[in-house]
Every structure is written in structure tokens, then in C-alpha cells.
Design a protein around this motif. Structure first.
Motif, mmCIF file in Angstrom:
data_model
loop_
_atom_site.group_PDB
_atom_site.id
_atom_site.type_symbol
_atom_site.label_atom_id
_atom_site.label_comp_id
_atom_site.label_asym_id
_atom_site.label_seq_id
_atom_site.Cartn_x
_atom_site.Cartn_y
_atom_site.Cartn_z
ATOM 1 N N MET A 1 0.883 -1.266 -0.108
ATOM 2 C CA MET A 1 0.085 -0.030 0.202
ATOM 3 C C MET A 1 0.879 1.309 -0.063
ATOM 4 S SD MET A 1 -2.623 1.154 2.837
ATOM 5 C CE MET A 1 -3.370 2.961 2.799
ATOM 6 N N ASN A 2 0.420 2.259 -0.437
ATOM 7 C CA ASN A 2 1.130 3.535 -0.749
ATOM 8 C C ASN A 2 1.128 4.064 0.747
ATOM 9 O OD1 ASN A 2 1.739 6.319 -1.005
ATOM 10 N ND2 ASN A 2 1.621 5.865 -3.433
ATOM 11 N N THR A 3 2.399 4.756 0.952
ATOM 12 C CA THR A 3 2.663 5.342 2.255
ATOM 13 C C THR A 3 1.924 6.699 2.653
ATOM 14 O OG1 THR A 3 4.538 6.410 1.556
ATOM 15 C CG2 THR A 3 4.688 4.024 2.771
ATOM 16 N N ALA A 4 1.085 7.330 1.688
ATOM 17 C CA ALA A 4 0.315 8.391 1.849
ATOM 18 C C ALA A 4 -0.919 8.093 2.544
ATOM 19 C CB ALA A 4 0.194 9.138 0.523
ATOM 20 N N THR A 5 -1.475 9.176 3.420
ATOM 21 C CA THR A 5 -2.657 8.796 4.245
ATOM 22 C C THR A 5 -3.657 8.757 3.441
ATOM 23 O OG1 THR A 5 -3.078 11.065 4.507
ATOM 24 C CG2 THR A 5 -1.614 10.054 5.992
ATOM 25 N N PRO A 6 -5.136 8.255 3.718
ATOM 26 C CA PRO A 6 -6.135 8.008 2.805
ATOM 27 C C PRO A 6 -6.655 9.461 2.454
ATOM 28 C CG PRO A 6 -6.251 6.290 4.778
ATOM 29 C CD PRO A 6 -5.158 7.313 4.909
ATOM 30 N N THR A 7 -6.394 10.425 3.545
ATOM 31 C CA THR A 7 -6.963 11.688 3.043
ATOM 32 C C THR A 7 -6.222 12.151 1.750
ATOM 33 O OG1 THR A 7 -7.760 12.237 5.373
ATOM 34 C CG2 THR A 7 -7.541 14.048 3.891
ATOM 35 N N GLN A 8 -4.824 11.999 1.860
ATOM 36 C CA GLN A 8 -4.178 12.655 0.668
ATOM 37 C C GLN A 8 -4.433 11.816 -0.684
ATOM 38 O OE1 GLN A 8 -0.497 11.771 2.729
ATOM 39 N NE2 GLN A 8 -0.126 13.978 3.146
ATOM 40 N N GLN A 9 -4.540 10.368 -0.419
ATOM 41 C CA GLN A 9 -4.872 9.725 -1.451
ATOM 42 C C GLN A 9 -6.208 9.897 -2.090
ATOM 43 O OE1 GLN A 9 -3.776 6.095 0.110
ATOM 44 N NE2 GLN A 9 -1.750 5.973 -1.080
ATOM 45 N N LEU A 109 -1.598 -0.197 7.019
ATOM 46 C CA LEU A 109 -0.215 0.391 7.089
ATOM 47 C C LEU A 109 0.651 -0.844 6.434
ATOM 48 C CD1 LEU A 109 0.278 2.211 10.492
ATOM 49 C CD2 LEU A 109 0.356 3.088 7.850
ATOM 50 N N PRO A 110 1.602 -0.518 5.578
ATOM 51 C CA PRO A 110 2.584 -1.438 5.285
ATOM 52 C C PRO A 110 3.355 -2.300 6.464
ATOM 53 C CG PRO A 110 2.946 0.473 3.858
ATOM 54 C CD PRO A 110 1.982 0.826 5.168
ATOM 55 N N THR A 111 3.798 -3.416 6.340
ATOM 56 C CA THR A 111 4.258 -4.033 7.510
ATOM 57 C C THR A 111 5.438 -3.335 7.975
ATOM 58 O OG1 THR A 111 3.572 -6.274 6.808
ATOM 59 C CG2 THR A 111 5.065 -6.184 8.245
ATOM 60 N N ALA A 112 6.466 -2.871 7.250
ATOM 61 C CA ALA A 112 7.574 -2.372 7.429
ATOM 62 C C ALA A 112 7.546 -0.886 8.163
ATOM 63 C CB ALA A 112 8.270 -2.039 6.329
ATOM 64 N N LEU A 113 6.457 -0.222 8.100
ATOM 65 C CA LEU A 113 5.997 1.055 8.587
ATOM 66 C C LEU A 113 5.117 0.847 9.946
ATOM 67 C CD1 LEU A 113 5.234 3.398 5.429
ATOM 68 C CD2 LEU A 113 7.639 3.250 6.821
ATOM 69 N N GLU A 114 4.456 -0.228 10.164
ATOM 70 C CA GLU A 114 3.386 -0.396 11.351
ATOM 71 C C GLU A 114 4.090 0.004 12.436
ATOM 72 O OE1 GLU A 114 1.061 -1.853 14.192
ATOM 73 O OE2 GLU A 114 2.972 -2.718 13.671
ATOM 74 N N PRO A 115 5.194 -0.481 12.828
ATOM 75 C CA PRO A 115 5.891 -0.368 14.009
ATOM 76 C C PRO A 115 6.119 1.092 14.203
ATOM 77 C CG PRO A 115 6.747 -2.066 13.080
ATOM 78 C CD PRO A 115 6.071 -1.517 12.050
ATOM 79 N N LEU A 116 6.508 1.914 13.170
ATOM 80 C CA LEU A 116 6.871 3.253 13.336
ATOM 81 C C LEU A 116 5.845 4.272 13.542
ATOM 82 C CD1 LEU A 116 9.439 3.199 10.266
ATOM 83 C CD2 LEU A 116 9.765 2.514 12.855
ATOM 84 N N VAL A 117 4.564 3.916 13.250
ATOM 85 C CA VAL A 117 3.266 4.988 13.263
ATOM 86 C C VAL A 117 2.718 4.627 14.792
ATOM 87 C CG1 VAL A 117 1.529 5.869 12.308
ATOM 88 C CG2 VAL A 117 3.511 5.095 10.967
ATOM 89 N N ASP A 118 2.494 5.527 15.694
ATOM 90 C CA ASP A 118 1.749 5.501 17.100
ATOM 91 C C ASP A 118 0.321 5.397 16.627
ATOM 92 O OD1 ASP A 118 1.333 8.085 17.314
ATOM 93 O OD2 ASP A 118 3.560 8.078 18.172
#
Length: 226
Positions: A1-9, A109-118
């Protein structure tokens, strides 16, 4: 999935190229591999004085067909991806339970980014979506989708010419085949170089890797009688 937020996309996709570097390079390589395999497959069954032109138009026709198919699939992927993002945005916007909405955003969220976003950051996104007055009820095609599909079609088709032209310009078909394959490998190196430079994987390394892939494919074609 693209890392941009749903609002932005879902509200704006400005500033992004219609086809990014990865898409352009992969479509170009796809066209090269198609032409390479087709030329290898049909060279043994073409004979006569006009064999070169037969090969050229056969390879061109093959890539015209595949270019059209790939362009249509690009449109399908574009609409499906936009629909998936819109569905997520609508789900979050309509969900009365904040915790459930945040979990939906986290799951996307992509698996790699999930731990980085609270959760606090996801709550800000949820709040922005909830505050939006309206969202489109369904995904629609946009002008850029058709421009992108045209770009895919042209990349696949244009990649045919350097591979097939030697069969028109060189009378000796064996020499023409060698020239065609050398040109293909050179173009694959250039494509891999650009891809490696864009992704940070190492331009020269990626260039040689793509060339090696072309060599392996060519050897397989020869082994199969091409």
C-alpha cells in the motif's frame, strides 16, 4: 500500500508523475523481454528474402497486442487501488468508535511502517477524515489514468524497435540476431542502471543484474530452439 494517508490519496494525488521510474523501467523491460523471446521463437520458422521484415512486423505485432493488454490492466489496477483507498477512507469516516477506526488505519499500513506509527498519529488522520464533509461514493477513472495507460502502451511497443530493426537493416539474419540481442542487453543494462539509481540499490549492480537476467533468458531461448 502507498504510504500516503487516505486523506491525501482520496482528495489529491497532485505532484506525482503519471508513471514513476519503477513503472517506466519495468514496462520497458517487459517490452524488451517480449520482443526478445518472440524474435528467438520465430526466427527458426522465417525464411526467404523478406524474412527480416517478417520478423520485424511479427515482433511489432506481438508487442502491440501485449502493450494493449498491459495498458488495460494498468487501468484495472489504477481503479482497484483507488477503490481500495476510498473504501478505507469511507470506513474510517463512518466508524463511530475511534479505536476501531484507528485499528482499521493500522491494518492498512505496510508491515515495515506499522511499528513506526503510533496510535496518536493515526488518530490525527482519523480526525481529519471524520471532519471532511464528503468523500466520493465510489472510485472513478481520471484523465491521468488514461495518460498512464497510453504511456504503458508506448513503452512496451517502442522497446520493440531497437530489438527488431537489425532484421531490416542487416541482410545476414544470423548477424542481425546477434546485433538484436546485444542491443537488448545494452538496453536492459540501462534500464537496470536507472532502476538501481532510483531505488538506491546501486546503479551498476542493478544494471549488471538486469543484463544477467537478459543473458539467462537468451540462453533459455536458445536451449529451447530459439
Amino acid at each position: 500500500m502507498n504510504t500516503a494517508t487516505p486523506t491525501q490519496q482520496t482528495t489529491s494525488e497532485k505532484g506525482e508523475p503519471i508513471l514513476n521510474t519503477v513503472e517506466r523501467v519495468t514496462e520497458l523491460c517487459f517490452g524488451l523481454f517480449m520482443a526478445l523471446t518472440f524474435v528467438g521463437a520465430v526466427k527458426a520458422v522465417t525464411a526467404g528474402e523478406d524474412a527480416g521484415s517478417k520478423l520485424f512486423f511479427a515482433a511489432l505485432g506481438c508487442n502491440l497486442a501485449w502493450g494493449l493488454a498491459d495498458a488495460v490492466m494498468y487501468l484495472v489496477r489504477s481503479l482497484a487501488d483507488r477503490g481500495q483507498r476510498l473504501t478505507l477512507a469511507l470506513t474510517v469516516k463512518r466508524e463511530p468508535d475511534r479505536a476501531v477506526a484507528v485499528r482499521a488505519l493500522r491494518a492498512a499500513l505496510p508491515t515495515a511502517l506499522e511499528p513506526l506509527v503510533d496510535d496518536d498519529e493515526l488518530e490525527l488522520i482519523r480526525a481529519r477524515l471524520a471532519a471532511k464533509p464528503t468523500l466520493p461514493p465510489r472510485a472513478h477513472f481520471r484523465r491521468d489514468d488514461f495518460l498512464g495507460a497510453l504511456g504503458v502502451f508506448l513503452l512496451v511497443v517502442i522497446s520493440t524497435f531497437p530489438v527488431a530493426l537489425p532484421f531490416i537493416l542487416v541482410r545476414d539474419h544470423t548477424v542481425a540476431l546477434v546485433v538484436s540481442r546485444v542491443l537488448t542487453l545494452a538496453m536492459l543494462f540501462t534500464a537496470g542502471f536507472a532502476l538501481g539509481r532510483y531505488t538506491g540499490a546501486g546503479a551498476m549492480k542493478a544494471g549488471f543484474a538486469m543484463t544477467l537476467l537478459g543473458i539467462v533468458l537468451t540462453m533459455a531461448i536458445i536451449a529451447l530452439g530459439g
